[in-house]
Design a protein around this motif. Structure first.
Motif, mmCIF file in Angstrom:
data_model
loop_
_atom_site.group_PDB
_atom_site.id
_atom_site.type_symbol
_atom_site.label_atom_id
_atom_site.label_comp_id
_atom_site.label_asym_id
_atom_site.label_seq_id
_atom_site.Cartn_x
_atom_site.Cartn_y
_atom_site.Cartn_z
ATOM 1 N N PRO A 1 0.703 1.679 -9.783
ATOM 2 C CA PRO A 1 0.436 0.385 -9.141
ATOM 3 C C PRO A 1 1.354 -0.748 -9.603
ATOM 4 O O PRO A 1 1.664 -1.645 -8.812
ATOM 5 C CB PRO A 1 -1.024 0.110 -9.504
ATOM 6 N N GLU A 2 1.775 -0.727 -10.863
ATOM 7 C CA GLU A 2 2.626 -1.813 -11.348
ATOM 8 C C GLU A 2 3.999 -1.835 -10.664
ATOM 9 O O GLU A 2 4.729 -2.824 -10.771
ATOM 10 C CB GLU A 2 2.795 -1.731 -12.870
ATOM 11 N N ARG A 3 4.341 -0.759 -9.939
ATOM 12 C CA ARG A 3 5.627 -0.708 -9.241
ATOM 13 C C ARG A 3 5.480 -0.920 -7.729
ATOM 14 O O ARG A 3 6.430 -0.728 -6.977
ATOM 15 C CB ARG A 3 6.304 0.647 -9.497
ATOM 16 N N LEU A 4 4.300 -1.327 -7.288
ATOM 17 C CA LEU A 4 4.055 -1.467 -5.850
ATOM 18 C C LEU A 4 4.974 -2.513 -5.210
ATOM 19 O O LEU A 4 5.555 -2.277 -4.149
ATOM 20 C CB LEU A 4 2.589 -1.824 -5.591
ATOM 21 N N VAL A 5 5.095 -3.675 -5.833
ATOM 22 C CA VAL A 5 5.937 -4.729 -5.261
ATOM 23 C C VAL A 5 7.380 -4.252 -5.169
ATOM 24 O O VAL A 5 8.063 -4.476 -4.154
ATOM 25 C CB VAL A 5 5.829 -6.022 -6.092
ATOM 26 N N ASP A 6 7.856 -3.582 -6.208
ATOM 27 C CA ASP A 6 9.212 -3.029 -6.178
ATOM 28 C C ASP A 6 9.376 -2.074 -5.007
ATOM 29 O O ASP A 6 10.370 -2.124 -4.276
ATOM 30 C CB ASP A 6 9.518 -2.275 -7.479
ATOM 31 N N ALA A 7 8.405 -1.177 -4.844
ATOM 32 C CA ALA A 7 8.492 -0.167 -3.789
ATOM 33 C C ALA A 7 8.556 -0.809 -2.411
ATOM 34 O O ALA A 7 9.396 -0.441 -1.576
ATOM 35 C CB ALA A 7 7.316 0.791 -3.882
ATOM 36 N N ILE A 8 7.671 -1.772 -2.145
ATOM 37 C CA ILE A 8 7.648 -2.416 -0.836
ATOM 38 C C ILE A 8 8.942 -3.179 -0.581
ATOM 39 O O ILE A 8 9.522 -3.109 0.514
ATOM 40 C CB ILE A 8 6.425 -3.344 -0.720
ATOM 41 N N GLU A 9 9.410 -3.912 -1.572
ATOM 42 C CA GLU A 9 10.637 -4.689 -1.423
ATOM 43 C C GLU A 9 11.834 -3.770 -1.136
ATOM 44 O O GLU A 9 12.638 -4.047 -0.236
ATOM 45 C CB GLU A 9 10.901 -5.506 -2.688
ATOM 46 N N ILE A 10 11.927 -2.676 -1.871
ATOM 47 C CA ILE A 10 13.056 -1.760 -1.683
ATOM 48 C C ILE A 10 12.954 -1.060 -0.329
ATOM 49 O O ILE A 10 13.958 -0.925 0.389
ATOM 50 C CB ILE A 10 13.111 -0.741 -2.840
ATOM 51 N N MET A 11 11.765 -0.619 0.042
ATOM 52 C CA MET A 11 11.603 0.063 1.324
ATOM 53 C C MET A 11 11.999 -0.846 2.483
ATOM 54 O O MET A 11 12.714 -0.431 3.404
ATOM 55 C CB MET A 11 10.157 0.553 1.477
ATOM 56 N N ARG A 12 11.569 -2.088 2.449
ATOM 57 C CA ARG A 12 11.936 -3.021 3.512
ATOM 58 C C ARG A 12 13.446 -3.269 3.534
ATOM 59 O O ARG A 12 14.040 -3.421 4.602
ATOM 60 C CB ARG A 12 11.192 -4.338 3.345
ATOM 61 N N GLY A 13 14.064 -3.279 2.354
ATOM 62 C CA GLY A 13 15.502 -3.476 2.283
ATOM 63 C C GLY A 13 16.293 -2.363 2.958
ATOM 64 O O GLY A 13 17.414 -2.582 3.427
ATOM 65 N N TYR A 14 15.690 -1.178 3.034
ATOM 66 C CA TYR A 14 16.332 -0.030 3.687
ATOM 67 C C TYR A 14 15.701 0.274 5.047
ATOM 68 O O TYR A 14 15.886 1.365 5.590
ATOM 69 C CB TYR A 14 16.248 1.195 2.783
ATOM 70 N N LYS A 15 14.996 -0.704 5.597
ATOM 71 C CA LYS A 15 14.397 -0.589 6.939
ATOM 72 C C LYS A 15 13.388 0.554 7.055
ATOM 73 O O LYS A 15 13.263 1.192 8.096
ATOM 74 C CB LYS A 15 15.484 -0.483 8.014
ATOM 75 N N LEU A 16 12.678 0.812 5.968
ATOM 76 C CA LEU A 16 11.539 1.726 5.987
ATOM 77 C C LEU A 16 10.290 0.857 5.855
ATOM 78 O O LEU A 16 9.858 0.523 4.751
ATOM 79 C CB LEU A 16 11.621 2.749 4.846
ATOM 80 N N GLU A 17 9.748 0.452 6.977
ATOM 81 C CA GLU A 17 8.654 -0.518 6.986
ATOM 82 C C GLU A 17 7.361 0.112 6.492
ATOM 83 O O GLU A 17 6.893 1.122 7.037
ATOM 84 C CB GLU A 17 8.439 -1.064 8.395
ATOM 85 N N PRO A 18 6.738 -0.445 5.429
ATOM 86 C CA PRO A 18 5.463 0.095 4.945
ATOM 87 C C PRO A 18 4.380 0.021 6.022
ATOM 88 O O PRO A 18 4.127 -1.047 6.586
ATOM 89 C CB PRO A 18 5.130 -0.821 3.763
#
Length: 243
Positions: free
Chosen positions: A165-182
Motif C-alpha cells: 500500500p505504501e507504493r500505491l501513489v507511485d504505482a498510479i502516477e507511473i501507470m498514468r505516465g505510460y497511458k495505463l489508466e487505473p
C-alpha cells in the motif's frame, strides 16, 4: 530442495528453495481473471505459479511467461514437461528492461506482474541471490514493469499488478505516465479491522479515467480460518482444507 505442489488433479508445479510462491501470486492470478481469447504474459514469473494457476481451467488461448533468472526459466520448463503442456505455455528467458528484443509491440491483451516490493538497501536482504532478485528492486522496479507492459499491450489491453500500500501513489502516477489508466483497485487485509498489506491494481491502455475501488478482500475470518472467498480463490489447491 525440489518438490511438486498439486494445483489440481491435472496440474502440478515444481517449487524449490529458489523459486516458490505465496498468497500474493494466487490473489493476482485471480484478480487478473484472463479471458479465453486473451494473449497473456506473466512477467517475473518465478516458478510460473500465475500461468500454471490459469492453466487449471479455461486458460487463455495464447499464454507466455518470462523471467530474468535462468534457474527460474529452467524450473518452469520442467513443470511444463511434467504436465505435458508444451505449446500451451511458452516460457522466455529475458530481461523485461530489454523487452523490445524479445517481443513485438502490442502483442498482448493481458500482462501481469508480481514485482519485487523492496527498494535496494531496505529491509532484511536475503542471503540467496534468487530471493534477493525476487524481493528487492535489483533487476526491476515499478517503472520498469509498467514501461514493459505499456510496450507489450494492445489498445485496451490490461496490466495487472500487486504491491504494498505504501507504493500505491507511485504505482498510479507511473501507470498514468505510460497511458495505463487505473481502472480497478482492491485492497487486501489479513482480517477485518486490520490495515491492508497489499493492493491489486488493473490499468487499461489508452482508456479514459474511471477508477473502481472494489470491496476489501479479507484472507481470514476471526477464527483464523480462510474466508469463503479465499477458499474460492485457492480453488482446487485448497482441496481438503476443511477436512
Amino acid at each position: 530442495m525440489i518438490n511438486y505442489e498439486r494445483l489440481s488433479d491435472e496440474i502440478y508445479i515444481e517449487v524449490s528453495s529458489e523459486h516458490t510462491f505465496g498468497t500474493d501470486a494466487l490473489l493476482l492470478a485471480d484478480f487478473a481473471n484472463p479471458r479465453k481469447r486473451d494473449t497473456a504474459l506473466d512477467m517475473g514469473t518465478g516458478c510460473g505459479i500465475i500461468p500454471f494457476l490459469w492453466l487449471r481451467e479455461n486458460p487463455p488461448e495464447n499464454l507466455h511467461c518470462l523471467d530474468i533468472q535462468e534457474n527460474a526459466f529452467e524450473q518452469v520448463k520442467r513443470s511444463i514437461k511434467r504436465n505435458n503442456l508444451a505449446g500451451k505455455l511458452v516460457p522466455h528467458h529475458c530481461d523485461l528492461r530489454k523487452i523490445k528484443g524479445e517481443f513485438p509491440a502490442e502483442m498482448f491483451s493481458l500482462v501481469t506482474m508480481n514485482p519485487p516490493y523492496k527498494p535496494v538497501g531496505t529491509g532484511i536482504e536475503s542471503l540467496n541471490e534468487s530471493a534477493k532478485i525476487a524481493r528487492h528492486e535489483i533487476c526491476c522496479n515499478i517503472e520498469d514493469a509498467v514501461s514493459a507492459a505499456a510496450y507489450l499491450l494492445k489498445f485496451g489491453g490490461r496490466f495487472c499488478m500487486c504491491h504494498r500500500p505504501e507504493r500505491l501513489v507511485d504505482a498510479i502516477e507511473i501507470m498514468r505516465g505510460y497511458k495505463l489508466e487505473p481502472k480497478r483497485l482492491r485492497f487486501v487485509s489479513d482480517k477485518a479491522g486490520e490495515e491492508p498489506f497489499l493492493f491489486l491494481i488493473e490499468g487499461m491502455k489508452n482508456s479514459k479515467p474511471f477508477l473502481r475501488v472494489m470491496p476489501t478482500l479479507f484472507i481470514k475470518k476471526e477464527n483464523g480460518k480462510f474466508t469463503d472467498e479465499m477458499i474460492k480463490i485457492y480453488g482446487s489447491y485448497a482441496d481438503g482444507y476443511d477436512k
